[in-house]
Design a protein around this motif. Structure first.
Motif, PDB file in Angstrom:
ATOM      1  N   THR A 174       0.847  -1.192   0.000  1.00 54.67           N
ATOM      2  CA  THR A 174       0.000   0.000   0.000  1.00 54.67           C
ATOM      3  C   THR A 174       0.883   1.243   0.000  1.00 54.67           C
ATOM      4  N   ASP A 175       0.288   2.351  -0.405  1.00 53.17           N
ATOM      5  CA  ASP A 175       1.024   3.606  -0.512  1.00 53.17           C
ATOM      6  C   ASP A 175       0.091   4.741  -0.105  1.00 53.17           C
ATOM      7  N   SER A 200       6.980   7.320  -5.664  1.00 53.83           N
ATOM      8  CA  SER A 200       6.033   7.191  -4.559  1.00 53.83           C
ATOM      9  C   SER A 200       6.757   7.016  -3.228  1.00 53.83           C
ATOM     10  N   ALA A 226       6.112   4.620  -1.291  1.00 56.27           N
ATOM     11  CA  ALA A 226       6.404   3.187  -1.231  1.00 56.27           C
ATOM     12  C   ALA A 226       7.745   2.863  -1.871  1.00 56.27           C
ATOM     13  N   ARG A 227       8.046   3.475  -3.018  1.00 57.58           N
ATOM     14  CA  ARG A 227       9.330   3.202  -3.668  1.00 57.58           C
ATOM     15  C   ARG A 227      10.492   3.757  -2.833  1.00 57.58           C
ATOM     16  N   GLN A 266       1.499   7.985   6.883  1.00 57.10           N
ATOM     17  CA  GLN A 266       2.850   7.458   6.678  1.00 57.10           C
ATOM     18  C   GLN A 266       3.187   6.431   7.742  1.00 57.10           C
ATOM     19  N   ILE A 300       1.546   3.159   6.944  1.00 54.93           N
ATOM     20  CA  ILE A 300       2.166   2.475   5.806  1.00 54.93           C
ATOM     21  C   ILE A 300       3.462   1.792   6.241  1.00 54.93           C
ATOM     22  N   TYR A 318       4.356  -2.130   6.341  1.00 54.75           N
ATOM     23  CA  TYR A 318       5.482  -2.605   5.528  1.00 54.75           C
ATOM     24  C   TYR A 318       6.423  -3.471   6.359  1.00 54.75           C
TER      25      TYR A 318
END
Length: 239
Positions: free
Chosen positions: A43-44, A117, A119-120, A157, A160, A164
């Motif tokens: 997810t982002d 992103s 996420a990246r 954030q 996320i 993660y």
């Protein structure tokens, strides 16, 4: 007294770095040896249509290498070395080096979410920028100021990152080693002294940089070729 931050040239002699390398206490294995790309977060954070620049603050050991990595990432508008987690009056090199101010050496990343992103950024952070299984240290640097931390800018954030870490733990990404990365919410960031900025670019022959940090940039280029840019965005040119 805890070791000083990664800055004093007198502590960065080639012999000392090589000795640490031989002893196995060199830069993170994920960065300097044979790193692999960890899975991206599933997810982002949502990005509003008008968002053109967002902020991530990441800490993973000496800020020289973390800054150097993200300065080579496409979509990053600036990457500034600094201190986060403690008070403003102690956000100074000499004080943070004592290891008791609550700060971590961190990097504030301003990025364009239309190009890269959150996420990246996290995927790169956990793959090549540092080793998230090292508690209160990275390679030759020890102390809470070198802890692995995401300084979340908001609750989304934080959510996320928490998800993660759980994702990577469940997948046994790091050979059953526990991920020790912490999440600290809405802590202020203070830019480090000018002589810390762009250190990797300005001192590529420094033995500490050669052994600990240049391999991270090389691994970024090898493992994330689509995200890599050869010309780093420097503090002086991104201000």
């Amino acid at each position: 007294m805890s070791p000083v931050p990664c800055a004093l040239p007198s502590r960065r002699s080639l012999l000392a770095s090589v000795a640490l390398w031989i002893a196995g206490a060199h830069a993170p294995a994920m960065a300097a040896d044979a790193p692999t790309v960890v899975p991206a977060p599933t997810t982002d954070p949502a990005v509003a249509p008008g968002d053109t620049e967002l902020v991530a603050v990441l800490a993973g050991g000496c800020f020289w290498g973390v800054q150097g990595v993200f300065q080579h990432v496409k979509g990053v508008n600036s990457a500034v070395s600094g201190y986060a987690g403690g008070a403003e009056h102690t956000a100074k090199y000499e004080a943070v080096g004592l290891g008791d101010t609550g700060h971590a050496e961190a990097v504030r990343i301003r990025y364009d979410p239309r190009q890269i992103s959150f996420a990246r950024l996290l995927q790169i952070f956990f793959s090549v920028a540092h080793d998230p299984t090292q508690l209160d240290r990275q390679g030759p640097d020890t102390g809470t100021q070198y802890r692995s931390t995401v300084f979340a800018q908001n609750l989304e954030q934080a959510r996320i990152v928490q998800a993660y870490i759980a994702q990577l733990t469940q997948a046994k990404t790091f050979a059953n080693l526990p991920i020790v990365t912490t999440i600290e919410l809405q802590k202020r960031f203070f830019a480090a002294e000018a002589y810390h900025q762009d250190y990797l670019t300005r001192h590529p022959d420094d033995p500490y940089i050669v052994i600990n940090d240049l391999p991270k940039v090389a691994n970024l280029r090898r493992l994330f070729p689509q995200a890599y840019r050869a010309q780093p965005v420097l503090v002086g040119t991104s201000a």
